[in-house]
Design a protein around this motif. Structure first.
Motif, PDB file in Angstrom:
ATOM      1  N   ILE A  40      45.967  43.190  26.201  1.00  0.00           N
ATOM      2  CA  ILE A  40      46.356  42.751  24.922  1.00  0.00           C
ATOM      3  C   ILE A  40      45.524  42.010  24.124  1.00  0.00           C
ATOM      4  N   GLN A  41      45.355  42.366  22.817  1.00  0.00           N
ATOM      5  CA  GLN A  41      44.318  41.241  22.093  1.00  0.00           C
ATOM      6  C   GLN A  41      44.521  39.923  22.401  1.00  0.00           C
ATOM      7  N   GLY A  42      43.474  39.282  22.610  1.00  0.00           N
ATOM      8  CA  GLY A  42      43.559  37.814  22.811  1.00  0.00           C
ATOM      9  C   GLY A  42      44.051  37.152  24.258  1.00  0.00           C
ATOM     10  N   LYS A  43      44.191  38.312  24.999  1.00  0.00           N
ATOM     11  CA  LYS A  43      44.889  38.054  26.469  1.00  0.00           C
ATOM     12  C   LYS A  43      43.842  38.544  27.484  1.00  0.00           C
ATOM     13  N   GLU A  44      43.596  37.942  28.893  1.00  0.00           N
ATOM     14  CA  GLU A  44      43.004  38.484  29.655  1.00  0.00           C
ATOM     15  C   GLU A  44      43.302  39.850  30.186  1.00  0.00           C
ATOM     16  N   ARG A  45      42.397  40.833  30.693  1.00  0.00           N
ATOM     17  CA  ARG A  45      42.602  41.776  31.370  1.00  0.00           C
ATOM     18  C   ARG A  45      43.521  42.049  32.719  1.00  0.00           C
ATOM     19  N   GLU A  46      44.672  42.687  32.546  1.00  0.00           N
ATOM     20  CA  GLU A  46      45.549  42.597  33.472  1.00  0.00           C
ATOM     21  C   GLU A  46      45.792  43.642  34.546  1.00  0.00           C
ATOM     22  N   PHE A  47      45.864  43.561  35.877  1.00  0.00           N
ATOM     23  CA  PHE A  47      45.650  44.485  36.653  1.00  0.00           C
ATOM     24  C   PHE A  47      47.021  45.407  36.655  1.00  0.00           C
TER      25      PHE A  47
END
Length: 123
Positions: A40-47
């Motif tokens: 999600i924009q502004g957040k870290e890439r999530e598994f």
């Protein structure tokens, strides 16, 4: 050189389904564990999910268990993410990735990424 090309994604209503595909080249595919992440924009890439080279060792983030299914076809060098019962909170850009032997749940461990697929779930 490893290349990952994604297809699929789009806009769907809550409760609907989408399927993401990822075609890999430049790699001995059966030796690569593959994974899907989302961001999600502004957040870290999530598994989101991962699968071992032979189709075993499947793992999911708790938030998608029972709704998403990861699979692969080693004859076609393809990995898929079937997403059912989608929720608005699943809205994100989804990325395909892979690494030799073992998948891990942290994005910095991966060197190669697909171009990303937007998934938007409306309420």
């Amino acid at each position: 050189q490893v290349q990952l090309v994604q297809s699929g994604g789009g806009l769907v209503q809550a409760g609907g389904s989408l399927r993401l595909s990822c075609a890999a080249s430049g790699v001995t595919f059966s030796t690569y564990a593959m994974a899907w992440f989302r961001q999600i924009q502004g957040k870290e890439r999530e598994f989101v999910a991962s699968i071992g080279g032979s189709g075993d060792s499947i793992y999911y983030h708790d938030s998608v268990k029972g709704r998403f299914t990861i699979s692969r076809d080693n004859a076609k060098n393809m990995v898929y993410l079937q997403m059912n019962s989608l929720k608005p909170e699943d809205t994100a850009v989804y990325y395909c990735t892979g690494r030799p032997v073992v998948a891990v749940v942290v994005a910095p461990a991966y060197d190669n990424w697909g171009q990303g697929s937007q998934v938007t779930v409306s309420a």
